[in-house]
Write a protein that holds these residues in place. Sequence first.
Motif, mmCIF file in Angstrom:
data_model
loop_
_atom_site.group_PDB
_atom_site.id
_atom_site.type_symbol
_atom_site.label_atom_id
_atom_site.label_comp_id
_atom_site.label_asym_id
_atom_site.label_seq_id
_atom_site.Cartn_x
_atom_site.Cartn_y
_atom_site.Cartn_z
ATOM 1 N N ARG A 107 -15.225 22.699 29.928
ATOM 2 C CA ARG A 107 -14.908 22.341 31.318
ATOM 3 C C ARG A 107 -13.892 21.216 31.377
ATOM 4 N NH1 ARG A 107 -16.909 18.304 33.998
ATOM 5 N NH2 ARG A 107 -18.707 18.098 32.585
ATOM 6 N N ILE A 108 -14.113 20.169 30.582
ATOM 7 C CA ILE A 108 -13.241 18.994 30.622
ATOM 8 C C ILE A 108 -11.862 19.308 30.026
ATOM 9 C CG2 ILE A 108 -12.925 16.656 29.727
ATOM 10 C CD1 ILE A 108 -16.043 16.430 29.837
ATOM 11 N N GLU A 127 -9.333 21.817 31.906
ATOM 12 C CA GLU A 127 -8.582 21.381 33.087
ATOM 13 C C GLU A 127 -7.098 21.200 32.775
ATOM 14 O OE1 GLU A 127 -10.320 17.825 34.543
ATOM 15 O OE2 GLU A 127 -12.184 18.775 35.217
ATOM 16 N N ASN A 128 -6.782 20.803 31.550
ATOM 17 C CA ASN A 128 -5.395 20.482 31.204
ATOM 18 C C ASN A 128 -4.879 21.165 29.945
ATOM 19 O OD1 ASN A 128 -4.646 18.152 33.183
ATOM 20 N ND2 ASN A 128 -6.672 17.565 32.390
#
Length: 262
Positions: free
Chosen positions: A165-166, A169-170
């Motif tokens: 998830r973290i 994002e990028n």
Amino acid sequence: MQKVIFFDIDGTLITEDERKIIPDSTRKAIALARRNGHLTFVNTGRTLFHVSRDVRELGFDGMLCGCGTYIEYGGNELFYNRLSTELCRKIADSMRDCGAAPVYERRDCLFFDRFYDNCPQIVDFRENFLTPDVSASHHTDDADFSFDKFVVFTDENTDIASFRRIVGENFDIIDRGGGFFENVPHGCSKATAIDFILKKLGIPLENAYAIGDSMNDLPMFRAVPNSIAMGNGETVFPYVSYITAPILEDGIEKALKHFGII
């Protein structure tokens, strides 16, 4: 017609074992391809400083490094994707929270997290993957810490859901198998690097060839009509248009001969 060939490094140009062999047939084939007027590029997940002298001495026309985060041609930098210090710090903090052991890669060095100094995978990475000329002295608490891409080692204690998830994002997350993940900024890949070079040099897509052996080569394979798997890269056989011999059985030479490049 001039053709351009993009080569992965590990398992393609050099063996992945401790011997790090570049077959003589590979050296001769790349030199002959260039004498025949074709262009050759490294297209690797390694960042620029981590491309060894042995590979550089093969005489490539350019380097596409860090999964498309850095591009150079004729020794001149054409593209470099910079990440903000804030994002790099956020990722470093989050990897500790997730229990994912990272190695942060920048075009000029690697950064390690002291929190994971005794992690078995990190110890093994330092002992078996780093060459003597690669420093392991840079850490996430250095004042100039930043990175272009990063890899992580995970185990049964890693919060994989939070990690995905973290990081997602990028970054595009590439599952290399065995709990090992390679993470590349959105918008950068071996495919975007190929597209950049073809447009820059005005070379038609049908004259582009890519040779690799592992799952992080999939974007590269999908970017060209002439995709070639080394015979030692069984995991990518379903994704290519041609399978050549393994690296130590003159795979590069045989592939370039098959396509009439040499």
